[in-house]
Design an enzyme around this catalytic site. Structure first.
Site, PDB file in Angstrom:
ATOM      1  N   LYS A   1      25.910  -4.758  14.814  1.00  0.00           N
ATOM      2  CA  LYS A   1      24.692  -5.064  15.553  1.00  0.00           C
ATOM      3  C   LYS A   1      23.654  -5.546  14.547  1.00  0.00           C
ATOM      4  O   LYS A   1      23.302  -4.820  13.612  1.00  0.00           O
ATOM      5  CB  LYS A   1      24.194  -3.828  16.288  1.00  0.00           C
ATOM      6  CG  LYS A   1      22.866  -4.073  16.990  1.00  0.00           C
ATOM      7  CD  LYS A   1      22.470  -2.914  17.873  1.00  0.00           C
ATOM      8  CE  LYS A   1      21.122  -3.169  18.523  1.00  0.00           C
ATOM      9  NZ  LYS A   1      20.714  -2.068  19.388  1.00  0.00           N
TER      10      LYS A   1
ATOM     11  N   GLU B   1      31.815  -2.157   8.622  1.00  0.00           N
ATOM     12  CA  GLU B   1      31.446  -1.396   9.823  1.00  0.00           C
ATOM     13  C   GLU B   1      32.655  -1.229  10.743  1.00  0.00           C
ATOM     14  O   GLU B   1      32.860  -0.157  11.320  1.00  0.00           O
ATOM     15  CB  GLU B   1      30.313  -2.116  10.572  1.00  0.00           C
ATOM     16  CG  GLU B   1      28.958  -2.078   9.869  1.00  0.00           C
ATOM     17  CD  GLU B   1      28.280  -0.707   9.944  1.00  0.00           C
ATOM     18  OE1 GLU B   1      28.834   0.218  10.561  1.00  0.00           O
ATOM     19  OE2 GLU B   1      27.175  -0.568   9.363  1.00  0.00           O
TER      20      GLU B   1
ATOM     21  N   LYS C   1      27.023  -8.006  18.234  1.00  0.00           N
ATOM     22  CA  LYS C   1      25.791  -8.226  18.991  1.00  0.00           C
ATOM     23  C   LYS C   1      24.728  -8.806  18.080  1.00  0.00           C
ATOM     24  O   LYS C   1      24.511  -8.250  17.002  1.00  0.00           O
ATOM     25  CB  LYS C   1      25.328  -6.881  19.543  1.00  0.00           C
ATOM     26  CG  LYS C   1      23.992  -6.924  20.244  1.00  0.00           C
ATOM     27  CD  LYS C   1      23.600  -5.536  20.665  1.00  0.00           C
ATOM     28  CE  LYS C   1      22.246  -5.577  21.316  1.00  0.00           C
ATOM     29  NZ  LYS C   1      21.775  -4.286  21.704  1.00  0.00           N
TER      30      LYS C   1
END
Ligand code: PBG
Length: 324
Positions: free
Chosen positions: A194, A232, A247
């Site tokens: 994100k 991640e 995102k």
């Protein structure tokens, strides 16, 4: 010329036969904004066509989507300022309007896929996704709060929890807390990569959740980074995530493709509020054609490798399919 690629584009039937990517409603997740109260349907100025809905109107909205064949929803709460505090206490109050409505949704539509939001910002007086002390977002102090929120959401019947906070270690922490509380079947759709993006504006308007001070750059990722998404994704996979999300979507198609090619978990992409808003605005001005530009946009995210797409266009896409 022996090779003429145009032969395979000659007719609609041939084009359909050789089409590489198809988008169906089962790939789409529709974000809905819930507000406490009765009879509320207030449009989000910066995201025309999207509303903050009170519980009964939201159930009605889901009913309409169902009739169009759309069954996947992610729910966000617009919380009154006076219920917000430093530790997001209201987020795990079992009687809060968000959890109550989730129970009603799962009762009325047991086979829908209902996804939650796990982050402090809609409930935090600081407007940050983590616990703030002396201007710092404290990671490890945030995890127990996210775990409490997760258990309360699992108890309310959400099928998948969506941690959107970007704290380190939260997937494993949530997974252990959920399992210990007997919720080993509740899944986690992790916001894996994100980014600290400028495209969340309309969403923050909808929830009135913008940070009161500072920005989110110490926890959300730097838009310049691609390889960091692999770190991640490795962590989330090892910690027990069921989906990996990228995102925003459109400005990060390379990241979607990278994760798709390197991981076996289903990949989700969040086509965020600002990305939808700019297309809506161009169409309202008559500069683009919505019925053509919108499906092309969704298709491009799917083609890049997203198995599922969270998009404010889900219902309109369903309506377009129903018309055909
Ligand atoms: C926050 C959260 C955000 C979005 C989903 N969850 C905004 C933010 O990080 O500030 C944005 C979604 C959108 O823009 O559509 N936990």
């Amino acid at each position: 010329m022996h090779r003429r690629p145009r032969r395979n584009r000659r007719s609609s039937a041939i084009r359909s036969m050789t089409r590489e990517t198809r988008l169906s409603l089962s790939n789409l997740i529709y974000p809905l904004f819930l507000i406490d109260g009765k009879g509320i349907r207030s449009e989000i100025q910066s995201l025309p066509g999207n509303f903050r809905l009170s519980s009964e109107n939201l159930l009605q909205e889901i009913e309409e989507c169902y009739q169009l064949g759309l069954r996947n929803f992610i729910l966000f709460p617009a919380v009154e300022e006076k219920l917000k505090d430093k530790t997001a206490t209201y987020s795990y109050d079992p009687n809060n309007f968000y959890l109550q409505t989730a129970r009603k949704i799962k009762e009325a539509f047991p086979e829908c896929v209902l996804i939650s939001d796990v982050a402090m910002d809609p409930y935090s007086s600081d407007g940050h996704d983590g616990f703030v002390q002396d201007g710092q977002i404290l990671n490890d102090e945030t995890l127990p709060i996210l775990a409490k929120m997760s258990i309360a959401q699992a108890e309310a019947g959400f099928d998948l929890l969506g941690p959107s906070d970007m704290m380190d270690g939260r997937i494993g922490f949530m997974r252990e807390a959920l399992d210990a509380a007997g919720y080993s079947n509740t899944g986690i759709m992790s916001y894996t990569a994100k980014y600290a993006s400028a495209f969340y504006g309309p969403f923050r308007d909808a929830l009135d959740s913008a940070p009161k001070a500072g920005d989110k750059k110490t926890y959300q990722m730097d838009p310049a980074n691609q390889r960091e998404a692999l770190i991640e994704a490795e962590l989330d996979t090892a910690e027990g995530a069921d989906f990996l999300m990228v995102k925003p979507a459109l400005n990060y198609l390379d990241v979607i493709s990278l994760l798709k090619n390197n991981f076996d978990l289903p990949i989700a992409a969040y086509h965020v509020s600002g990305e939808c808003a700019m297309l809506i605005a161009a169409c309202q001005k008559g500069w683009l054609d919505y019925e053509q530009a919108m499906p092309e946009t969704l298709l491009s995210i799917h083609r890049a490798g997203a198995d599922v797409i969270l998009t404010y266009f889900a219902k309109d896409y369903a309506k377009m399919l129903a018309k055909k």
